[in-house]
Enzyme design. Structure first.
Site, PDB file in Angstrom:
ATOM      1  N   ASN A  99      -0.850  -0.276   7.423  1.00  0.00           N
ATOM      2  CA  ASN A  99      -0.279  -1.586   7.858  1.00  0.00           C
ATOM      3  C   ASN A  99       0.232  -2.117   6.511  1.00  0.00           C
ATOM      4  O   ASN A  99       0.642  -3.254   6.517  1.00  0.00           O
ATOM      5  CB  ASN A  99      -1.497  -2.416   8.376  1.00  0.00           C
ATOM      6  CG  ASN A  99      -2.681  -2.564   7.368  1.00  0.00           C
ATOM      7  OD1 ASN A  99      -2.511  -2.298   6.048  1.00  0.00           O
ATOM      8  ND2 ASN A  99      -3.724  -3.523   8.020  1.00  0.00           N
ATOM      9  N   TYR A 141     -12.235  -2.819  -2.020  1.00  0.00           N
ATOM     10  CA  TYR A 141     -12.778  -2.809  -0.719  1.00  0.00           C
ATOM     11  C   TYR A 141     -14.201  -2.711  -0.694  1.00  0.00           C
ATOM     12  O   TYR A 141     -14.723  -2.269   0.612  1.00  0.00           O
ATOM     13  CB  TYR A 141     -11.817  -1.519   0.097  1.00  0.00           C
ATOM     14  CG  TYR A 141     -10.435  -1.815   0.244  1.00  0.00           C
ATOM     15  CD1 TYR A 141     -10.157  -2.735   1.222  1.00  0.00           C
ATOM     16  CD2 TYR A 141      -9.425  -0.737  -0.272  1.00  0.00           C
ATOM     17  CE1 TYR A 141      -8.982  -3.208   1.621  1.00  0.00           C
ATOM     18  CE2 TYR A 141      -8.222  -1.300   0.310  1.00  0.00           C
ATOM     19  CZ  TYR A 141      -7.809  -2.287   1.069  1.00  0.00           C
ATOM     20  OH  TYR A 141      -6.645  -2.408   1.356  1.00  0.00           O
ATOM     21  N   LYS A 160       0.788  -1.110   0.007  1.00  0.00           N
ATOM     22  CA  LYS A 160      -0.136  -0.043   0.147  1.00  0.00           C
ATOM     23  C   LYS A 160       1.136   1.267  -0.081  1.00  0.00           C
ATOM     24  O   LYS A 160       2.113   1.171   0.183  1.00  0.00           O
ATOM     25  CB  LYS A 160      -0.851  -0.068   1.214  1.00  0.00           C
ATOM     26  CG  LYS A 160      -1.978  -1.170   1.210  1.00  0.00           C
ATOM     27  CD  LYS A 160      -2.865  -1.071   2.525  1.00  0.00           C
ATOM     28  CE  LYS A 160      -3.195  -2.593   2.958  1.00  0.00           C
ATOM     29  NZ  LYS A 160      -4.472  -2.173   3.837  1.00  0.00           N
ATOM     30  N   HIS A 164      -1.489  -5.665   1.871  1.00  0.00           N
ATOM     31  CA  HIS A 164      -2.896  -6.352   1.563  1.00  0.00           C
ATOM     32  C   HIS A 164      -2.531  -7.854   1.248  1.00  0.00           C
ATOM     33  O   HIS A 164      -1.621  -8.071   0.317  1.00  0.00           O
ATOM     34  CB  HIS A 164      -3.676  -5.613   0.421  1.00  0.00           C
ATOM     35  CG  HIS A 164      -4.845  -6.454   0.249  1.00  0.00           C
ATOM     36  ND1 HIS A 164      -6.062  -6.586   0.981  1.00  0.00           N
ATOM     37  CD2 HIS A 164      -5.131  -7.472  -0.801  1.00  0.00           C
ATOM     38  CE1 HIS A 164      -6.815  -7.387   0.173  1.00  0.00           C
ATOM     39  NE2 HIS A 164      -6.171  -7.872  -0.684  1.00  0.00           N
ATOM     40  N   GLU A 201      -9.761 -10.482  -6.833  1.00  0.00           N
ATOM     41  CA  GLU A 201      -8.791  -9.494  -6.576  1.00  0.00           C
ATOM     42  C   GLU A 201      -7.611  -9.425  -7.844  1.00  0.00           C
ATOM     43  O   GLU A 201      -7.138  -8.495  -8.429  1.00  0.00           O
ATOM     44  CB  GLU A 201      -8.012  -9.365  -5.532  1.00  0.00           C
ATOM     45  CG  GLU A 201      -9.013  -9.007  -4.315  1.00  0.00           C
ATOM     46  CD  GLU A 201      -8.595  -9.299  -2.919  1.00  0.00           C
ATOM     47  OE1 GLU A 201      -9.311  -8.956  -2.144  1.00  0.00           O
ATOM     48  OE2 GLU A 201      -7.401  -9.696  -2.627  1.00  0.00           O
TER      49      GLU A 201
HETATM   50  P1  IDP Z   1      -6.571  -7.307   6.445  1.00  0.00           P
HETATM   51  O1  IDP Z   1      -6.161  -6.340   5.537  1.00  0.00           O
HETATM   52  O2  IDP Z   1      -5.749  -7.831   7.430  1.00  0.00           O
HETATM   53  O3  IDP Z   1      -7.410  -8.317   5.552  1.00  0.00           O
HETATM   54  P2  IDP Z   1      -9.355  -6.080   6.889  1.00  0.00           P
HETATM   55  O4  IDP Z   1     -10.305  -6.287   8.167  1.00  0.00           O
HETATM   56  O5  IDP Z   1      -9.892  -7.070   5.859  1.00  0.00           O
HETATM   57  O6  IDP Z   1      -8.038  -6.444   7.283  1.00  0.00           O
HETATM   58  O7  IDP Z   1      -9.354  -4.488   6.580  1.00  0.00           O
HETATM   59  C1  IDP Z   1      -9.023  -4.170   5.440  1.00  0.00           C
HETATM   60  C2  IDP Z   1      -8.056  -3.114   5.449  1.00  0.00           C
HETATM   61  O8  IDP Z   1      -9.061  -1.931   6.125  1.00  0.00           O
HETATM   62  C3  IDP Z   1      -6.888  -2.997   6.565  1.00  0.00           C
HETATM   63  O9  IDP Z   1      -5.681  -3.857   6.098  1.00  0.00           O
HETATM   64  C4  IDP Z   1      -6.758  -1.722   6.912  1.00  0.00           C
HETATM   65  O10 IDP Z   1      -5.640  -1.103   6.064  1.00  0.00           O
HETATM   66  C5  IDP Z   1      -8.076  -1.065   6.895  1.00  0.00           C
HETATM   67  N1  IDP Z   1      -8.796  -1.167   8.280  1.00  0.00           N
HETATM   68  C6  IDP Z   1      -9.437  -2.108   8.916  1.00  0.00           C
HETATM   69  N2  IDP Z   1      -9.937  -1.702  10.061  1.00  0.00           N
HETATM   70  C7  IDP Z   1      -9.683  -0.393  10.345  1.00  0.00           C
HETATM   71  C8  IDP Z   1      -9.695   0.506  11.262  1.00  0.00           C
HETATM   72  O11 IDP Z   1     -10.287   0.309  12.220  1.00  0.00           O
HETATM   73  N3  IDP Z   1      -9.155   1.834  10.992  1.00  0.00           N
HETATM   74  C9  IDP Z   1      -8.696   2.060   9.943  1.00  0.00           C
HETATM   75  N4  IDP Z   1      -8.280   1.196   9.008  1.00  0.00           N
HETATM   76  C10 IDP Z   1      -9.017   0.003   9.000  1.00  0.00           C
HETATM   77 MG    MG Z   2      -9.020  -8.142   4.596  1.00  0.00          MG
END
Ligand code: IDP
Ligand code: MG
Length: 148
Positions: free
Chosen positions: A112, A49, A9, A115, A126
């Site tokens: 983070n 997303y 990202k 993805h 995807e």
């Molecule tokens: P993942 O990437 O570990 O699969 P998901 O729950 O699918 O996590 O969420 C997708 C993305 O959305 C996360 O990687 C993160 O970038 C963002 N995200 C998820 N929860 C939050 C939040 O509470 N605050 C801000 N961004 C979030």
């Molecule tokens: Mg996810």
């Protein structure tokens, strides 16, 4: 063999972690079958997303992921989806295990860095979305030394 969609990202690119992150997938023994860098359009980010579009963080997430270059990758191997998720670590960097990408470099939920597809259906969706041109077919000679 399975193929998964992995994407560095904008925060991972901004922080100069492209080679570090890609190197981990390479060294693990996964095979690179798709690679490019793009600044995602609003449309592709929203489609990617889509499952989160009711969540409060969704607008910020779309703004973030369209803010600059991402690195789009397709990696294949046995159980590649799970293997990639294990390398990536838990969503929140503060909770992710050391040794994982998010555990080693991350301190946040939103930023983070990476993805990875979470299931065969999402991987297919995807990969089709980010690589409509298709993936590379090639023989990797080291495969004979990666799987018994
Ligand atoms: P993942 O990437 O570990 O699969 P998901 O729950 O699918 O996590 O969420 C997708 C993305 O959305 C996360 O990687 C993160 O970038 C963002 N995200 C998820 N929860 C939050 C939040 O509470 N605050 C801000 N961004 C979030
Ligand atoms: Mg996810």
């Amino acid at each position: 063999m399975e193929t998964t969609y992995v994407m560095i990202k904008p925060d991972g690119v901004q922080r100069g972690l492209i080679a570090e992150i890609m190197g981990r997938f390479e060294r693990k023994g996964l095979k690179l079958v798709g690679l490019k860098s793009v600044v995602p359009s609003q449309e592709i980010a929203e489609t990617h997303y889509e499952v989160h579009n009711e969540r409060p963080f969704y607008p910020g997430l779309i703004k973030f992921v369209t803010s600059g270059p991402v690195v789009c990758m397709a990696w294949s191997g046995k159980d590649a989806i799970t293997v990639a998720r294990t390398l990536i670590g838990a969503t929140n960097g503060r909770e992710a295990n050391p040794g994982t990408i998010r555990g080693d470099f991350g301190m946040d939920m939103g930023f983070n860095m990476i993805h990875g597809s979470d299931a065969p259906e999402t991987a297919a969706f995807e990969l089709g979305l980010w690589f409509p041109e298709g993936l590379m077919e090639w023989d990797q000679t080291i495969t004979a030394w990666v799987y018994e």
